[in-house]
Design an enzyme around this catalytic site. Structure first.
Site, short mmCIF file in Angstrom:
data_model
loop_
_atom_site.label_atom_id
_atom_site.label_comp_id
_atom_site.label_asym_id
_atom_site.label_seq_id
_atom_site.Cartn_x
_atom_site.Cartn_y
_atom_site.Cartn_z
N HIS A 51 85.49 79.42 55.63
CA HIS A 51 84.52 78.04 56.07
C HIS A 51 85.05 77.73 54.64
CE1 HIS A 51 80.18 76.09 55.49
NE2 HIS A 51 80.84 75.98 56.36
N ARG A 127 101.28 76.21 27.16
CA ARG A 127 99.59 76.06 27.01
C ARG A 127 98.64 75.74 27.62
NH1 ARG A 127 100.45 74.38 20.51
NH2 ARG A 127 102.27 76.29 20.37
N CYS A 146 84.96 86.54 37.69
CA CYS A 146 85.81 87.37 37.94
C CYS A 146 87.65 86.89 38.29
CB CYS A 146 85.49 87.66 40.00
SG CYS A 146 84.35 88.10 39.85
N SER A 167 88.65 90.76 38.86
CA SER A 167 88.18 92.00 39.00
C SER A 167 88.37 90.80 41.20
CB SER A 167 86.77 92.17 39.07
OG SER A 167 85.65 92.97 40.22
N ASN A 177 89.30 83.11 46.79
CA ASN A 177 90.48 82.97 45.97
C ASN A 177 91.27 82.18 46.11
OD1 ASN A 177 88.77 85.91 44.75
ND2 ASN A 177 87.86 83.92 44.56
N HIS A 207 90.19 96.07 44.74
CA HIS A 207 88.73 97.13 45.24
C HIS A 207 88.30 96.58 46.87
CE1 HIS A 207 86.44 94.34 42.39
NE2 HIS A 207 84.95 94.69 43.87
N SER A 263 77.96 92.73 48.14
CA SER A 263 77.28 93.51 47.28
C SER A 263 77.45 92.83 45.83
CB SER A 263 78.26 94.70 46.65
OG SER A 263 79.08 95.20 47.86
#
Length: 264
Positions: A51, A127, A146, A167, A177, A207, A263
């Site tokens: 989406h 930087r 995350c 994560s 992402n 995961h 989750s």
């Protein structure tokens, strides 16, 4: 995308069963990297339909410095609803850290504005970094970041971005992402007069939730289709002046959407 399918296979083949904060259970491994050449197309998954409206509006929301889900809901985006309080607030999450990082002395720092200025005036800098991991405010956030740190690199007129994600929910989160940071790289290149280079995605804990294994295997059975193209509807001078209507996705021909439970 082949990179994503290889990523899924790696986690399934090398991961171990591991408990997690949500109680769902995962297959998890530590450390991985994917690279995407943004000149070869916009890296939006084709093994399931994504989406784009949610991806783009979330990024625009971050760039506004907003931390209330009202803007997202007004634009039909619900991906943050589970974490918001009764007033729609999330605490000092991504938008707050990107645009008004609060230092120990109480000063606020607009990391995005500083980044754009540094890319324009000092492109060889090492930087060119934005961090969302503000240790002093982690406990105030509805969800700690995350995707927590990203760095830009300018070479031969091209702008590349590397993201570190501590994560990573392989099935639901990572496809969003990838597209989000590819879009961020392209719009920053646009406003700084550069061409898009690479997006490099580096991971910590990756995961697959136990209740997503069937969906991941379905994606692995599907063929990879050509990537879509992303272009801008107009010339935009400031990163803060982009609107959803400025993004045009062409030739996106994905496989059907696959549902999966979040989750929390």
């Amino acid at each position: 995308m082949k990179q994503y399918k290889d990523f899924c296979r790696h986690v399934l083949e090398h991961g171990e069963k591991k408990g997690d904060r949500t109680g769902t259970g995962t297959i998890s491994t530590f450390g991985y990297q994917m690279r995407f050449n943004l000149r070869e197309g916009f890296p939006m998954l084709t093994t399931k339909k994504l989406h784009f409206k949610s991806i783009a509006h979330e990024l625009l929301w971050f760039l506004k410095g907003d931390t209330n889900v009202r803007y997202l809901q007004e634009n039909g985006v619900r991906i943050w609803n589970e974490w918001a309080d009764e007033n729609g607030e999330l605490g000092p999450v991504y938008g707050s850290q990107w645009r008004s990082w609060r230092g120990a002395d109480g000063e606020t720092i607009d990391q995005i504005s500083r980044l754009i200025e540094d890319i324009k005036t000092n492109p060889n800098s090492r930087r060119l970094i934005v961090s969302a991991w503000n240790v002093g405010e982690i406990d105030k956030m509805a969800l700690p970041p995350c995707h927590c740190l990203f760095q830009f690199y300018v070479s031969d007129g091209k702008l590349s971005c590397q993201l570190y994600q501590r994560s990573a929910d392989v099935f639901l989160g990572v496809p969003f992402n990838i597209a989000s940071y590819a879009l961020l790289t392209m719009i920053i290149a646009h406003v700084t007069g550069l061409e898009p280079g690479e997006f490099i995605h580096t991971f910590g804990d990756v995961h697959i939730y136990q209740n997503h294994i069937e969906q991941v295997n379905l994606q692995l059975e599907r063929d990879v289709r050509p990537l879509p193209q992303l272009r801008f509807a107009r010339k935009v001078d400031s990163i803060f002046n982009f609107a959803f209507e400025d993004f045009i996705i062409e030739d996106y021909d994905p496989h059907p959407h696959i549902k999966g439970a979040v989750s929390v």
